[in-house]
Design a protein around this motif. Structure first.
Motif, PDB file in Angstrom:
ATOM      1  N   TYR A 267      43.684 -18.512  45.290  1.00  0.00           N
ATOM      2  CA  TYR A 267      43.251 -17.165  45.659  1.00  0.00           C
ATOM      3  C   TYR A 267      43.118 -16.281  44.409  1.00  0.00           C
ATOM      4  N   PRO A 268      44.148 -16.199  43.544  1.00  0.00           N
ATOM      5  CA  PRO A 268      43.982 -15.382  42.340  1.00  0.00           C
ATOM      6  C   PRO A 268      42.880 -15.895  41.417  1.00  0.00           C
ATOM      7  N   GLU A 269      42.705 -17.210  41.335  1.00  0.00           N
ATOM      8  CA  GLU A 269      41.659 -17.762  40.474  1.00  0.00           C
ATOM      9  C   GLU A 269      40.267 -17.372  40.977  1.00  0.00           C
ATOM     10  N   LEU A 270      40.078 -17.399  42.292  1.00  0.00           N
ATOM     11  CA  LEU A 270      38.793 -16.975  42.844  1.00  0.00           C
ATOM     12  C   LEU A 270      38.551 -15.489  42.574  1.00  0.00           C
ATOM     13  N   ALA A 271      39.616 -14.687  42.660  1.00  0.00           N
ATOM     14  CA  ALA A 271      39.477 -13.265  42.332  1.00  0.00           C
ATOM     15  C   ALA A 271      39.120 -13.090  40.857  1.00  0.00           C
ATOM     16  N   TYR A 272      39.672 -13.939  39.993  1.00  0.00           N
ATOM     17  CA  TYR A 272      39.348 -13.890  38.565  1.00  0.00           C
ATOM     18  C   TYR A 272      37.884 -14.211  38.327  1.00  0.00           C
ATOM     19  N   ARG A 273      37.378 -15.218  39.028  1.00  0.00           N
ATOM     20  CA  ARG A 273      35.991 -15.621  38.838  1.00  0.00           C
ATOM     21  C   ARG A 273      35.019 -14.592  39.409  1.00  0.00           C
ATOM     22  N   ALA A 274      35.480 -13.828  40.390  1.00  0.00           N
ATOM     23  CA  ALA A 274      34.613 -12.817  40.990  1.00  0.00           C
ATOM     24  C   ALA A 274      34.654 -11.491  40.232  1.00  0.00           C
ATOM     25  N   PHE A 275      35.848 -11.047  39.851  1.00  0.00           N
ATOM     26  CA  PHE A 275      36.002  -9.701  39.283  1.00  0.00           C
ATOM     27  C   PHE A 275      36.690  -9.680  37.919  1.00  0.00           C
ATOM     28  N   GLY A 276      36.915 -10.851  37.331  1.00  0.00           N
ATOM     29  CA  GLY A 276      37.555 -10.884  36.025  1.00  0.00           C
ATOM     30  C   GLY A 276      39.065 -10.789  36.104  1.00  0.00           C
ATOM     31  N   SER A 277      39.692 -10.536  34.961  1.00  0.00           N
ATOM     32  CA  SER A 277      41.152 -10.513  34.882  1.00  0.00           C
ATOM     33  C   SER A 277      41.755  -9.393  35.721  1.00  0.00           C
ATOM     34  N   LYS A 278      41.051  -8.270  35.877  1.00  0.00           N
ATOM     35  CA  LYS A 278      41.580  -7.179  36.700  1.00  0.00           C
ATOM     36  C   LYS A 278      41.686  -7.603  38.163  1.00  0.00           C
ATOM     37  N   GLY A 279      40.659  -8.300  38.662  1.00  0.00           N
ATOM     38  CA  GLY A 279      40.725  -8.777  40.037  1.00  0.00           C
ATOM     39  C   GLY A 279      41.852  -9.764  40.243  1.00  0.00           C
ATOM     40  N   GLU A 280      42.046 -10.641  39.269  1.00  0.00           N
ATOM     41  CA  GLU A 280      43.133 -11.612  39.379  1.00  0.00           C
ATOM     42  C   GLU A 280      44.496 -10.929  39.389  1.00  0.00           C
ATOM     43  N   LYS A 281      44.663  -9.949  38.511  1.00  0.00           N
ATOM     44  CA  LYS A 281      45.950  -9.260  38.439  1.00  0.00           C
ATOM     45  C   LYS A 281      46.226  -8.466  39.719  1.00  0.00           C
ATOM     46  N   ILE A 282      45.182  -7.866  40.285  1.00  0.00           N
ATOM     47  CA  ILE A 282      45.369  -7.120  41.532  1.00  0.00           C
ATOM     48  C   ILE A 282      45.876  -8.046  42.636  1.00  0.00           C
ATOM     49  N   VAL A 283      45.270  -9.233  42.757  1.00  0.00           N
ATOM     50  CA  VAL A 283      45.698 -10.176  43.794  1.00  0.00           C
ATOM     51  C   VAL A 283      47.104 -10.679  43.507  1.00  0.00           C
ATOM     52  N   GLN A 284      47.390 -11.019  42.260  1.00  0.00           N
ATOM     53  CA  GLN A 284      48.729 -11.515  41.919  1.00  0.00           C
ATOM     54  C   GLN A 284      49.797 -10.469  42.174  1.00  0.00           C
ATOM     55  N   VAL A 285      49.535  -9.244  41.758  1.00  0.00           N
ATOM     56  CA  VAL A 285      50.513  -8.176  41.987  1.00  0.00           C
ATOM     57  C   VAL A 285      50.673  -7.914  43.482  1.00  0.00           C
ATOM     58  N   GLY A 286      49.562  -7.964  44.215  1.00  0.00           N
ATOM     59  CA  GLY A 286      49.656  -7.761  45.659  1.00  0.00           C
ATOM     60  C   GLY A 286      50.498  -8.825  46.336  1.00  0.00           C
ATOM     61  N   ILE A 287      50.270 -10.090  45.967  1.00  0.00           N
ATOM     62  CA  ILE A 287      51.075 -11.179  46.541  1.00  0.00           C
ATOM     63  C   ILE A 287      52.525 -11.036  46.134  1.00  0.00           C
ATOM     64  N   SER A 288      52.756 -10.668  44.867  1.00  0.00           N
ATOM     65  CA  SER A 288      54.130 -10.509  44.391  1.00  0.00           C
ATOM     66  C   SER A 288      54.858  -9.409  45.145  1.00  0.00           C
ATOM     67  N   LEU A 289      54.199  -8.249  45.318  1.00  0.00           N
ATOM     68  CA  LEU A 289      54.833  -7.151  46.049  1.00  0.00           C
ATOM     69  C   LEU A 289      55.046  -7.508  47.516  1.00  0.00           C
ATOM     70  N   MET A 290      54.089  -8.227  48.088  1.00  0.00           N
ATOM     71  CA  MET A 290      54.233  -8.633  49.484  1.00  0.00           C
ATOM     72  C   MET A 290      55.458  -9.530  49.666  1.00  0.00           C
ATOM     73  N   GLN A 291      55.617 -10.499  48.799  1.00  0.00           N
ATOM     74  CA  GLN A 291      56.759 -11.407  48.922  1.00  0.00           C
ATOM     75  C   GLN A 291      58.068 -10.702  48.617  1.00  0.00           C
ATOM     76  N   SER A 292      58.051  -9.765  47.682  1.00  0.00           N
ATOM     77  CA  SER A 292      59.256  -8.968  47.440  1.00  0.00           C
ATOM     78  C   SER A 292      59.590  -8.123  48.665  1.00  0.00           C
ATOM     79  N   GLY A 293      58.548  -7.614  49.326  1.00  0.00           N
ATOM     80  CA  GLY A 293      58.783  -6.862  50.555  1.00  0.00           C
ATOM     81  C   GLY A 293      59.368  -7.713  51.652  1.00  0.00           C
TER      82      GLY A 293
END
Length: 616
Positions: A267-293
């Motif tokens: 999922y983060p890799e596909l976001a990277y290929r679509a929107f670059g490193s910012k898209g990947e980081k957004i997905v990674q941070v979102g997943i990280s915050l979700m799991q912390s929640g």
């Protein structure tokens, strides 16, 4: 001079024997066998011999004497395990081995669900740069790389990297690292990723919204999620075919050189290929915050269950703060584990405990509905209970928006790794359809479970549904079982987000602190020391938040689902497909993708604001 016959072995039958006076005797011809090669029930049973048949055989062979016939023997089995039990044990051993193997593969997928290759397809043209990046990835750079799954101690320095056998198998067949590569294994992976303690929040969610809101909202959330998951799978297929065609083309020109490995997408890799490193980081941070929640809800769920259990079993009125401190004492050392394959046994036990809890809760609900002091049939009692349920609750309906989305938090992150794991091309084509059917089946069970428990325990059913069970030993076993399951699941949920935080902090530290190659100045290993400190602080921070939200679990669940779940499940996947398949998809689908993303943003905004305004 007659030819000397050698005496037969003790285990042979049907041979010509020599008696004491030298005369030959005949035995009934039978198959030669040893007791060790026979099943246990045959080695303890001997069929009787007929004296007349022995005499006939002796006459045919010209023998002067016939030995005494053997009597029938039925010896008692000394071992308590007969052959059937042995076969059963073998089957159970095979089943247990298979379950352990599936669970290890599932744990490995938790790695792949967050990390990406961090290598765009266009970068494959620069072979020297790509090779360097791959080598660095295998050394254990976790953020943005596919992490390794083995942990070694070399000179006191902890390193995460792939062992040689796994690397060879991975290079030969990347799908072999998945859940066995079959659709049945993928089905188990979908169920494991979807079903968890979040199902216990549904009865309270139904009660807070009313069935006229809860059922349609859950159906709408499911439809949006299935559309988004299809967008993500379509993007995976297009991007996987494109990048691996290019890889195969490059390998033809690399004679005598190291062949390029197949790039594993996520999922983060596909976001990277679509929107670059910012898209990947957004997905990674979102997943990280979700799991912390999710871990935050665990830190509220377990103390409430333990306090209720202590009151019933020991008549001790223990504050949830003390039970939270006890959970912290367990979770902090468990968060230091870096190789989550060590959690295989505890994760298997957690699955068994969750299954026991679900079955028992349904049993309590059905028993409560059937105990009405009326002469009506069970179906009539169910109908009467259903008619008494409120259709709409204006004071808390918006909370169910986030709750319904939270149900999919574990499934969206594992979607692409599950698709990657399916091995054969035919099964890969069947996986999207299978995924939809399994998700629909799980959501149908969720709906039945939520409404049944709501009818049984009424509008006052608590957010932690196990604390609403009738007081008694059986209910206490359910509370303890779920508490243990959550305790065992906590490190697994917290692991990916913890690794992202550790890698980010390590990159932010100056070189004088972190040292070159991860070594602390003055000796020692930075990776293990820093990670243990960060993991401890993270658990303490989540615990402090849990103390302030101990009585507001329903709002925590709703806010997590709306603020974090909606973007990950509804907004990002359609946008990824529009970007990666620009000019390849039809105009109608592009517009539907935009509509789904807009609905996701709207649900996130409305539910988040309403939940925050309701928070006291």
């Amino acid at each position: 001079m007659p030819k000397k016959n050698n005496p037969p072995s003790a285990a042979s039958y049907g041979s010509t024997e020599i008696s004491a006076n030298g005369a030959a005797t005949a035995t009934v011809p039978t198959t030669t066998a040893t007791s060790s090669s026979l099943p246990i029930h045959l080695s303890t049973y001997t069929a009787g011999e007929d004296a007349g048949r022995l005499a006939t055989l002796a006459k045919e062979f010209g023998l002067s004497r016939t030995r005494a016939p053997k009597s029938q023997v039925r010896a008692r089995v000394s071992d308590s395990l007969n052959s059937l039990n042995l076969e059963s044990l073998k089957l159970w051993a095979v089943w247990a081995e298979r379950m352990v193997s599936l669970d290890i593969s599932y744990l490995e997928m938790r790695y792949k669900s967050v990390y990406s290759a961090h290598l765009h397809a266009d970068d494959l043209a620069e072979s020297s740069e790509s090779d360097k990046e791959e080598e660095e990835g295998e050394k254990g750079i976790l953020l943005g790389k596919l992490p390794s799954l083995s942990e070694e101690d070399e000179g006191g320095e902890q390193l995460l990297r792939m062992d040689s056998e796994q690397s060879a198998a991975y290079a030969a067949d990347p799908h072999a690292a998945g859940l066995g590569g079959t659709l049945s294994s993928a089905t188990l992976g979908i169920i494991k990723g979807m079903v968890g303690p979040a199902i216990l929040y549904l009865p309270h969610g139904f009660a807070s919204a009313g069935y006229l809101v809860a059922v349609p909202v859950l159906m709408l959330s499911t439809m949006l999620f299935l559309w988004s998951s299809e967008c993500l799978l379509d993007s995976w297929k297009v991007e996987s075919d494109r990048v691996n065609r290019k890889r195969l083309s490059m390998n033809k020109n690399r004679v005598g050189l190291k062949l390029r490995k197949r790039i594993i997408l996520s999922y983060p890799e596909l976001a990277y290929r679509a929107f670059g490193s910012k898209g990947e980081k957004i997905v990674q941070v979102g997943i990280s915050l979700m799991q912390s929640g999710v871990c935050l809800t665990y830190l509220i769920f377990v103390p409430q269950n333990l306090s209720t259990s202590a009151l019933v079993l020991l008549n001790w009125d223990i504050s949830t703060n003390w039970t939270l401190a006890l959970m912290m004492a367990v979770q902090i050392p468990m968060s230091w584990i870096r190789d989550i394959r060590r959690l295989t046994v505890t994760n298997l036990l957690a699955n068994v405990l969750i299954l026991y809890g679900l079955i028992t809760c349904l049993g309590f609900a059905m028993d409560d509905i059937g105990d009405d002091d009326t002469s009506q049939s069970f179906l009539q009692k169910v109908t009467h209970r259903a008619e008494s349920l409120p259709a709409f609750n204006p004071s808390g309906w918006f909370l169910f928006l986030g709750t319904s989305v939270l149900l999919f938090e574990g499934s969206i992150t594992l979607l692409v790794p599950l698709q990657e794991a399916v091995h054969t091309p035919a099964d890969r084509q069947k996986f999207p359809s299978l995924y939809r059917k399994v998700i629909l089946g799980i959501v149908s069970f969720y709906t039945f479970f939520g409404i049944a428990c709501w009818m049984a325990f009424g509008d006052n059913v608590r957010t932690v549904m196990t604390t609403s069970l009738p007081l008694g030993t059986m209910a206490t076993t359910v509370q303890l079982a779920y508490s243990l399951a959550v305790v065992f699941t906590f490190p697994l949920q917290n692991f990916p987000s913890l690794e992202i935080v550790c890698a980010t902090i390590e990159r932010m530290l100056p070189s004088s602190v972190s040292g070159k190659n991860g070594k602390v100045v003055g000796g020692g290993s930075s990776s293990s020391i820093q990670r243990n400190i960060i993991s401890t602080l993270l658990v303490i921070l989540l615990s402090m938040v849990a103390v302030s939200c101990m009585d507001d679990l329903d709002k925590v669940v709703s806010l997590m689902g709306s603020l974090l779940g909606c973007p990950l499940a509804f907004v990002v996947p359609p946008l990824i497909q529009n970007q990666l398949e620009k000019g390849q998809i039809g105009e109608w689908k592009r517009r539907v993708n935009i509509l789904v993303a807009v609905l996701g943003v709207g649900a996130m905004t409305v539910s988040s604001i309403a939940t925050l305004m309701k928070w006291e």
